[in-house]
Design a protein around this motif. Structure first.
Motif, PDB file in Angstrom:
ATOM      1  N   PRO A 156     -45.571 -22.839 -55.006  1.00 15.95           N
ATOM      2  CA  PRO A 156     -44.275 -22.428 -54.439  1.00 15.95           C
ATOM      3  C   PRO A 156     -44.106 -22.804 -52.969  1.00 15.95           C
ATOM      4  O   PRO A 156     -43.003 -23.177 -52.552  1.00 15.95           O
ATOM      5  CB  PRO A 156     -44.267 -20.906 -54.635  1.00 15.95           C
ATOM      6  CG  PRO A 156     -45.690 -20.518 -54.851  1.00 15.95           C
ATOM      7  CD  PRO A 156     -46.343 -21.680 -55.494  1.00 15.95           C
ATOM      8  N   THR A 160     -35.266 -23.543 -67.976  1.00 21.69           N
ATOM      9  CA  THR A 160     -35.149 -23.109 -66.589  1.00 21.69           C
ATOM     10  C   THR A 160     -33.710 -23.223 -66.102  1.00 21.69           C
ATOM     11  O   THR A 160     -33.231 -22.389 -65.329  1.00 21.69           O
ATOM     12  CB  THR A 160     -36.075 -23.928 -65.672  1.00 21.69           C
ATOM     13  OG1 THR A 160     -35.812 -25.324 -65.863  1.00 21.69           O
ATOM     14  CG2 THR A 160     -37.530 -23.654 -65.958  1.00 21.69           C
ATOM     15  N   PHE A 215     -31.348 -19.546 -65.229  1.00 18.61           N
ATOM     16  CA  PHE A 215     -30.871 -19.219 -63.887  1.00 18.61           C
ATOM     17  C   PHE A 215     -29.411 -19.605 -63.663  1.00 18.61           C
ATOM     18  O   PHE A 215     -28.890 -19.436 -62.562  1.00 18.61           O
ATOM     19  CB  PHE A 215     -31.750 -19.912 -62.841  1.00 18.61           C
ATOM     20  CG  PHE A 215     -33.162 -19.416 -62.841  1.00 18.61           C
ATOM     21  CD1 PHE A 215     -33.546 -18.353 -62.046  1.00 18.61           C
ATOM     22  CD2 PHE A 215     -34.115 -20.004 -63.662  1.00 18.61           C
ATOM     23  CE1 PHE A 215     -34.850 -17.882 -62.062  1.00 18.61           C
ATOM     24  CE2 PHE A 215     -35.419 -19.544 -63.679  1.00 18.61           C
ATOM     25  CZ  PHE A 215     -35.787 -18.475 -62.883  1.00 18.61           C
ATOM     26  N   ARG A 232     -32.196 -15.602 -56.957  1.00 19.05           N
ATOM     27  CA  ARG A 232     -33.031 -16.602 -57.614  1.00 19.05           C
ATOM     28  C   ARG A 232     -34.463 -16.613 -57.099  1.00 19.05           C
ATOM     29  O   ARG A 232     -35.385 -16.948 -57.831  1.00 19.05           O
ATOM     30  CB  ARG A 232     -32.406 -17.992 -57.457  1.00 19.05           C
ATOM     31  CG  ARG A 232     -31.185 -18.168 -58.336  1.00 19.05           C
ATOM     32  CD  ARG A 232     -30.561 -19.537 -58.193  1.00 19.05           C
ATOM     33  NE  ARG A 232     -29.333 -19.618 -58.976  1.00 19.05           N
ATOM     34  CZ  ARG A 232     -28.475 -20.612 -58.915  1.00 19.05           C
ATOM     35  NH1 ARG A 232     -28.705 -21.627 -58.089  1.00 19.05           N
ATOM     36  NH2 ARG A 232     -27.374 -20.612 -59.660  1.00 19.05           N
ATOM     37  N   THR A 248     -37.360 -16.381 -59.880  1.00 19.81           N
ATOM     38  CA  THR A 248     -38.322 -17.441 -60.172  1.00 19.81           C
ATOM     39  C   THR A 248     -39.750 -16.898 -60.241  1.00 19.81           C
ATOM     40  O   THR A 248     -40.548 -17.326 -61.072  1.00 19.81           O
ATOM     41  CB  THR A 248     -38.254 -18.553 -59.112  1.00 19.81           C
ATOM     42  OG1 THR A 248     -38.386 -17.975 -57.807  1.00 19.81           O
ATOM     43  CG2 THR A 248     -36.964 -19.314 -59.199  1.00 19.81           C
ATOM     44  N   TYR A 258     -40.088 -15.166 -63.561  1.00 19.72           N
ATOM     45  CA  TYR A 258     -40.056 -16.170 -64.628  1.00 19.72           C
ATOM     46  C   TYR A 258     -41.429 -16.814 -64.801  1.00 19.72           C
ATOM     47  O   TYR A 258     -41.946 -16.924 -65.911  1.00 19.72           O
ATOM     48  CB  TYR A 258     -39.002 -17.208 -64.276  1.00 19.72           C
ATOM     49  CG  TYR A 258     -38.784 -18.294 -65.300  1.00 19.72           C
ATOM     50  CD1 TYR A 258     -38.028 -18.058 -66.447  1.00 19.72           C
ATOM     51  CD2 TYR A 258     -39.305 -19.558 -65.104  1.00 19.72           C
ATOM     52  CE1 TYR A 258     -37.804 -19.059 -67.368  1.00 19.72           C
ATOM     53  CE2 TYR A 258     -39.084 -20.579 -66.017  1.00 19.72           C
ATOM     54  CZ  TYR A 258     -38.332 -20.314 -67.150  1.00 19.72           C
ATOM     55  OH  TYR A 258     -38.117 -21.321 -68.064  1.00 19.72           O
ATOM     56  N   ASN A 259     -42.026 -17.224 -63.682  1.00 20.15           N
ATOM     57  CA  ASN A 259     -43.356 -17.835 -63.747  1.00 20.15           C
ATOM     58  C   ASN A 259     -44.420 -16.822 -64.134  1.00 20.15           C
ATOM     59  O   ASN A 259     -45.408 -17.154 -64.789  1.00 20.15           O
ATOM     60  CB  ASN A 259     -43.698 -18.486 -62.408  1.00 20.15           C
ATOM     61  CG  ASN A 259     -42.874 -19.733 -62.153  1.00 20.15           C
ATOM     62  OD1 ASN A 259     -42.884 -20.659 -62.942  1.00 20.15           O
ATOM     63  ND2 ASN A 259     -42.127 -19.747 -61.057  1.00 20.15           N
ATOM     64  N   ASP A 282     -30.365 -27.277 -60.459  1.00 17.87           N
ATOM     65  CA  ASP A 282     -31.226 -26.202 -59.986  1.00 17.87           C
ATOM     66  C   ASP A 282     -32.536 -26.109 -60.745  1.00 17.87           C
ATOM     67  O   ASP A 282     -33.392 -25.316 -60.386  1.00 17.87           O
ATOM     68  CB  ASP A 282     -30.514 -24.846 -60.100  1.00 17.87           C
ATOM     69  CG  ASP A 282     -29.319 -24.753 -59.171  1.00 17.87           C
ATOM     70  OD1 ASP A 282     -29.366 -25.427 -58.137  1.00 17.87           O
ATOM     71  OD2 ASP A 282     -28.361 -24.034 -59.500  1.00 17.87           O
ATOM     72  N   HIS A 283     -32.688 -26.900 -61.817  1.00 19.33           N
ATOM     73  CA  HIS A 283     -33.874 -26.706 -62.643  1.00 19.33           C
ATOM     74  C   HIS A 283     -35.154 -27.027 -61.899  1.00 19.33           C
ATOM     75  O   HIS A 283     -36.200 -26.459 -62.188  1.00 19.33           O
ATOM     76  CB  HIS A 283     -33.783 -27.538 -63.933  1.00 19.33           C
ATOM     77  CG  HIS A 283     -33.863 -29.015 -63.710  1.00 19.33           C
ATOM     78  ND1 HIS A 283     -35.057 -29.669 -63.542  1.00 19.33           N
ATOM     79  CD2 HIS A 283     -32.890 -29.962 -63.631  1.00 19.33           C
ATOM     80  CE1 HIS A 283     -34.828 -30.970 -63.385  1.00 19.33           C
ATOM     81  NE2 HIS A 283     -33.532 -31.169 -63.429  1.00 19.33           N
ATOM     82  N   MET A 320     -35.898 -26.173 -59.029  1.00 16.41           N
ATOM     83  CA  MET A 320     -36.267 -25.052 -58.180  1.00 16.41           C
ATOM     84  C   MET A 320     -37.298 -24.147 -58.833  1.00 16.41           C
ATOM     85  O   MET A 320     -38.007 -23.416 -58.161  1.00 16.41           O
ATOM     86  CB  MET A 320     -35.025 -24.221 -57.839  1.00 16.41           C
ATOM     87  CG  MET A 320     -33.961 -24.966 -57.064  1.00 16.41           C
ATOM     88  SD  MET A 320     -34.469 -25.337 -55.399  1.00 16.41           S
ATOM     89  CE  MET A 320     -34.473 -23.704 -54.693  1.00 16.41           C
ATOM     90  N   VAL A 321     -37.360 -24.204 -60.141  1.00 10.22           N
ATOM     91  CA  VAL A 321     -38.301 -23.342 -60.851  1.00 10.22           C
ATOM     92  C   VAL A 321     -39.226 -24.181 -61.722  1.00 10.22           C
ATOM     93  O   VAL A 321     -39.647 -23.782 -62.788  1.00 10.22           O
ATOM     94  CB  VAL A 321     -37.556 -22.304 -61.712  1.00 10.22           C
ATOM     95  CG1 VAL A 321     -36.989 -21.216 -60.852  1.00 10.22           C
ATOM     96  CG2 VAL A 321     -36.455 -22.954 -62.534  1.00 10.22           C
TER      97      VAL A 321
END
Length: 513
Positions: free
Chosen positions: A123, A383, A387, A395, A399, A402-403, A507-508, A510-511
């Motif tokens: 991250p 992803t 979001f 977000r 994230t 989500y992870n 935005d995909h 980003m995660v």
């Protein structure tokens, strides 16, 4: 003039910073799969059972899952460069300790340390890339970042197999030393320290209770089969701790003003469904990889290098399809892409459920590639749609959760399929052995009697080995069928997802991790 020049801020060397942070990401991603092909060798070296040696995988995943959410707070509180350097140094030291470990307990403890330090690498590296590139350049930067995340799973089995064959299993951990040293030196020299915010507060009660619940649950799953579950006081204590800690976490989450997890996130239907979805994806992908290693090396007798090579195309399929799907998002409904990914995954598991130790290498490679392609069709659209309907200010927290769900799914999946493999192997052995009697007409066959004569010691030993092999094959089939069913069971979740706006497709990245 000289003083002004000396005090002027140093120009950002973006190519050098990009190379260094990507190197750190590759190092972390490599360790998610590089140890897989070495597991049988580690198992023999430390005298561990088949289900015990999987702790080497689950301990790393759980530790990374726990420490991923607070990485943003640590970077803001102490500075990104400082935290990143500490993470790289700690990861490398933990890798060396894994390499010199002499017992399973030592390896598991040091893998926990690897996960704790490695969690911040991905991250923070991603946030650095987002900061040093402009809005227009971020797409290319995130593409490079996505490739670095996927290079690890692709090269991990191949490099791990080669290192184990040429040197020893310990080198799958030592390989992190030169990579980490280069990343550490480059980041020390090229990266500026970010601003530090001492006013930020972190919900340590929420984080601590959730971490304790996850850790206790994982130990409960890993140790339960060995201690006969609830007949053991240790398992009872671990179950009580997990339930109590999760209860404290829930109460605190819904009563505190600024809790570790914002409960309003789960009012968003896409996010709630996506959390369940990615949990299932975590179970099916990494758990299947954990099964493939003993299947190839123990049942099929593959050398470790060959096992690594035939497992490599799985990651290659994921990488290729991630690039393909990235171009399709916005043109095709993401729910259709998700459906394709689930069907590809289910088909691969169905095919694996029909394998025997005589299956060809070509079949293994093709099926692995299709399974990896299934993940490629799942990861980016999932992803994106998860979001798509969330407010931008939420977000960051989303994230991390989500992870966390994906990593917990992976560790739980590995533990469950490993337990079922051992348990079903014992059950199947007993069922098959029940048909081996003196009156069984099969022993009237001269060829059978020559190889598996139940009236001689050598014949009984050979017969028991054959029964054990058959029982193991059936157990693997049962596990593959279970993962196929899970993949098919996730299909109704697709129908619950709202359509993702086209703007969300960007935005995909980003995660990504």
């Amino acid at each position: 003039m000289a003083d002004a020049a000396a005090s002027a801020p140093r120009a950002i060397n973006r190519p050098a910073i990009t190379a260094c942070v990507i190197l750190a990401v590759v190092m972390q991603a490599l360790d998610t799969t590089i140890a897989n092909v070495a597991l049988p060798y580690i198992q023999g070296s430390v005298s561990a059972s088949a289900d015990q040696v999987n702790w080497v995988l689950t301990s790393y995943i759980v530790a990374a899952a726990i420490m991923t959410p607070p990485s943003g707070f640590l970077a803001n509180r102490f500075g990104r460069q400082r935290v990143l350097l500490m993470a790289i140094a700690g990861f490398v030291v933990a890798s060396v300790l894994c390499g010199i470990a002499q017992s399973l307990v030592e390896i598991v403890v040091f893998r926990l340390l690897q996960g704790f330090f490695g969690a911040a690498l991905v991250p923070i590296s991603q946030s650095i890339l987002l900061d040093i590139y402009t809005q227009e350049e971020r797409g290319s930067a995130m593409a490079m970042y996505g490739v670095s995340v996927m290079v690890g799973p692709v090269l991990g089995p191949v490099i791990g197999g080669w290192l184990t064959d040429q040197f020893s299993w310990r080198w799958v951990f030592y390989i992190n030393v030169p990579i980490g040293a280069l990343a550490f030196a480059g980041i020390s020299f090229f990266l500026r320290e970010s601003r530090i915010s001492t006013s930020m507060k972190f919900d340590w009660l929420g984080f601590g209770s959730l971490s304790l619940a996850i850790a206790a649950m994982q130990v409960f799953l890993d140790r339960g089969s060995q201690l006969d579950w609830f007949s053991s006081s240790e398992i009872l204590i671990e179950a009580i701790i997990a339930v109590s800690a999760f209860y404290v976490f829930l109460v605190h989450t819904f009563t505190a003003e600024n809790s570790f997890v914002n409960p309003r996130l789960f009012l968003d239907r896409n996010f709630s469904v996506g959390m369940t979805f990615i949990f299932i994806v975590g179970i099916t992908y990494l758990a299947s990889m954990a099964l493939m290693t003993p299947y190839l090396q123990t049942l099929m007798g593959y050398p470790v290098v060959t096992a690594g090579i035939v497992m490599g195309p799985r990651g290659l399929g994921t990488m290729i399809c991630m690039f393909l799907v990235g171009r399709l998002i916005g043109r095709i409904d993401t729910r259709i892409l998700l459906m394709i990914g689930l069907l590809l995954t289910a088909w691969a598991m169905h095919d694996m459920a029909g394998w025997t130790p005589d299956v060809s290498q070509r079949t293994i490679v093709v099926t692995g590639f299709i399974q990896g392609a299934g993940l490629g069709f799942l990861f980016v659209p999932l992803t994106t749609v998860t979001f798509a309907t969330l407010s931008p200010q939420w977000r960051g927290d989303a994230t991390g959760l989500y992870n966390l769900s994906r990593n917990v799914g992976s560790s739980v999946g590995i533990s469950v399929v490993s337990y079922l493999l051992v348990r079903n192997g014992q059950v199947n052995h007993a069922i098959i052995a029940g048909h081996v009697t003196a009156t069984n007409r099969g022993f009237n066959n001269a060829a059978v009697l020559q190889n598996w004569n139940p009236w001689t010691a050598s014949g009984r030993a050979a017969l028991d080995q054959m029964i054990q092999t058959q029982a193991s094959i059936i157990s693997y089939i049962d596990d593959f069928k279970l993962m196929m069913v899970l993949s098919l069971a996730a299909i109704p979740l697709v129908l619950l997802l709202r359509h993702a706006p086209v703007a969300a497709a960007s935005d995909h990245a980003m995660v990504m991790e």
